[in-house]
Scaffold this motif. Structure first.
Motif, PDB file in Angstrom:
ATOM      1  N   HIS A 238       7.813  -1.472  -0.784  1.00  0.00           N
ATOM      2  CA  HIS A 238       7.428  -0.883  -2.075  1.00  0.00           C
ATOM      3  C   HIS A 238       7.062   0.588  -1.903  1.00  0.00           C
ATOM      4  O   HIS A 238       7.637   1.444  -2.562  1.00  0.00           O
ATOM      5  CB  HIS A 238       6.261  -1.662  -2.697  1.00  0.00           C
ATOM      6  CG  HIS A 238       5.780  -1.068  -3.982  1.00  0.00           C
ATOM      7  ND1 HIS A 238       4.490  -0.624  -4.160  1.00  0.00           N
ATOM      8  CD2 HIS A 238       6.438  -0.832  -5.145  1.00  0.00           C
ATOM      9  CE1 HIS A 238       4.367  -0.142  -5.394  1.00  0.00           C
ATOM     10  NE2 HIS A 238       5.531  -0.256  -6.010  1.00  0.00           N
ATOM     11  N   ALA A 239       6.120   0.884  -1.023  1.00  0.00           N
ATOM     12  CA  ALA A 239       5.713   2.275  -0.815  1.00  0.00           C
ATOM     13  C   ALA A 239       5.394   2.566   0.646  1.00  0.00           C
ATOM     14  O   ALA A 239       4.805   3.593   0.956  1.00  0.00           O
ATOM     15  CB  ALA A 239       4.523   2.622  -1.697  1.00  0.00           C
ATOM     16  N   GLY A 240       5.724   1.646   1.533  1.00  0.00           N
ATOM     17  CA  GLY A 240       5.606   1.925   2.966  1.00  0.00           C
ATOM     18  C   GLY A 240       4.289   1.589   3.624  1.00  0.00           C
ATOM     19  O   GLY A 240       4.089   1.925   4.793  1.00  0.00           O
ATOM     20  N   CYS A 241       3.370   0.948   2.945  1.00  0.00           N
ATOM     21  CA  CYS A 241       2.104   0.574   3.588  1.00  0.00           C
ATOM     22  C   CYS A 241       2.348  -0.547   4.606  1.00  0.00           C
ATOM     23  O   CYS A 241       3.338  -1.271   4.500  1.00  0.00           O
ATOM     24  CB  CYS A 241       1.115   0.072   2.543  1.00  0.00           C
ATOM     25  SG  CYS A 241       0.631   1.330   1.347  1.00  0.00           S
TER      26      CYS A 241
ATOM     27  N   CYS B 264       0.005  -6.978   1.407  1.00  0.00           N
ATOM     28  CA  CYS B 264      -0.004  -5.521   1.439  1.00  0.00           C
ATOM     29  C   CYS B 264      -1.302  -5.023   0.789  1.00  0.00           C
ATOM     30  O   CYS B 264      -1.587  -5.384  -0.363  1.00  0.00           O
ATOM     31  CB  CYS B 264       1.207  -4.966   0.689  1.00  0.00           C
ATOM     32  SG  CYS B 264       1.252  -3.163   0.747  1.00  0.00           S
TER      33      CYS B 264
ATOM     34  N   CYS C  39      -2.003  -2.151  -0.316  1.00  0.00           N
ATOM     35  CA  CYS C  39      -1.838  -1.078  -1.302  1.00  0.00           C
ATOM     36  C   CYS C  39      -1.673  -1.593  -2.728  1.00  0.00           C
ATOM     37  O   CYS C  39      -2.356  -1.128  -3.634  1.00  0.00           O
ATOM     38  CB  CYS C  39      -0.651  -0.200  -0.913  1.00  0.00           C
ATOM     39  SG  CYS C  39      -0.947   0.690   0.633  1.00  0.00           S
ATOM     40  N   HIS C  40      -0.768  -2.562  -2.932  1.00  0.00           N
ATOM     41  CA  HIS C  40      -0.523  -3.043  -4.297  1.00  0.00           C
ATOM     42  C   HIS C  40      -0.352  -4.562  -4.334  1.00  0.00           C
ATOM     43  O   HIS C  40       0.269  -5.106  -5.232  1.00  0.00           O
ATOM     44  CB  HIS C  40       0.704  -2.357  -4.901  1.00  0.00           C
ATOM     45  CG  HIS C  40       0.687  -0.871  -4.757  1.00  0.00           C
ATOM     46  ND1 HIS C  40       1.415  -0.190  -3.791  1.00  0.00           N
ATOM     47  CD2 HIS C  40      -0.006   0.074  -5.430  1.00  0.00           C
ATOM     48  CE1 HIS C  40       1.186   1.104  -3.887  1.00  0.00           C
ATOM     49  NE2 HIS C  40       0.336   1.303  -4.870  1.00  0.00           N
TER      50      HIS C  40
ATOM     51  N   PRO D 212       4.776  -6.060  -6.075  1.00  0.00           N
ATOM     52  CA  PRO D 212       5.942  -5.279  -6.476  1.00  0.00           C
ATOM     53  C   PRO D 212       6.983  -5.015  -5.385  1.00  0.00           C
ATOM     54  O   PRO D 212       8.042  -4.472  -5.694  1.00  0.00           O
ATOM     55  CB  PRO D 212       5.340  -3.958  -6.962  1.00  0.00           C
ATOM     56  CG  PRO D 212       4.070  -3.820  -6.186  1.00  0.00           C
ATOM     57  CD  PRO D 212       3.563  -5.230  -6.018  1.00  0.00           C
TER      58      PRO D 212
ATOM     59  N   SER E 139       1.405  -6.903  -2.705  1.00  0.00           N
ATOM     60  CA  SER E 139       2.587  -7.725  -2.446  1.00  0.00           C
ATOM     61  C   SER E 139       2.197  -8.764  -1.404  1.00  0.00           C
ATOM     62  O   SER E 139       1.336  -8.519  -0.547  1.00  0.00           O
ATOM     63  CB  SER E 139       3.745  -6.877  -1.918  1.00  0.00           C
ATOM     64  OG  SER E 139       4.305  -6.122  -2.962  1.00  0.00           O
TER      65      SER E 139
ATOM     66  N   CYS F  87       5.913  -2.483   4.248  1.00  0.00           N
ATOM     67  CA  CYS F  87       6.189  -2.986   2.899  1.00  0.00           C
ATOM     68  C   CYS F  87       7.192  -2.034   2.250  1.00  0.00           C
ATOM     69  O   CYS F  87       6.988  -0.818   2.244  1.00  0.00           O
ATOM     70  CB  CYS F  87       4.884  -3.022   2.107  1.00  0.00           C
ATOM     71  SG  CYS F  87       5.079  -3.483   0.378  1.00  0.00           S
TER      72      CYS F  87
END
Ligand code: FES
Length: 145
Positions: A91-94, A106, A108-109, A123, A111, A89
């Motif tokens: 956004h932050a690499g998850c 995702c 993490c957040h 995001p 998406s 992803c």
């Protein structure tokens, strides 16, 4: 030092000196008697092995993060339809996961991405890279593009 003590000392130090060579020799013999691990390599057609069909069936999705092309996530959409993406992803690499709604999400957040990797909800700001996937025997193969 008496002669007997000297001979004994030389004998012990000789054994200690020869020990690493003996251990090394044994190690070499052991390592040459086993088949070397197959090197990771791209095939001439550009495909790389991601894992096995059995692993994919068992886990429901097949994630390999140690490929030459980077990371790949393969899922089985239908009986004969497989999807492979770069699960990263932006956004932050998850790593995204395949969910019951037939989409990549995702953890993490939240998406969300369609089954073709297209971004549905941020995001994250970019779609997932889609890979070509094929099955050969029990191997799951992917390549970029
Ligand atoms: Fe995927 Fe934040 S890392 S939404």
């Amino acid at each position: 030092m008496k002669r007997r003590e000297f001979v004994s000392w030389v004998g012990v130090s000789g054994v200690i000196t020869a020990l690493p060579a003996t251990v090394t020799a044994c190690g070499q013999q052991t390592s040459t008697s086993q088949a070397p691990a197959a090197p990771i390599a791209l095939r001439t057609d550009g495909f790389e092995v991601t894992g096995t069909v059995a692993e994919l069936e068992q886990k429901g999705q097949l994630l390999n993060e140690k490929m030459l092309l980077g990371k790949a996530l393969v899922v089985r959409e239908t009986e004969n339809q497989f999807i492979a993406v770069d699960p990263t992803c932006n956004h932050a690499g998850c790593n995204v996961e395949w969910n019951a709604d037939q989409a990549f999400v995702c953890p993490c957040h939240d998406s969300k991405f369609a089954n073709d990797g297209k971004l549905l909800q941020g995001p994250a700001t970019e779609s997932l890279a889609l890979y070509t996937v094929k099955i050969e025997g029990d191997q799951v193969l992917v390549k970029k593009g």
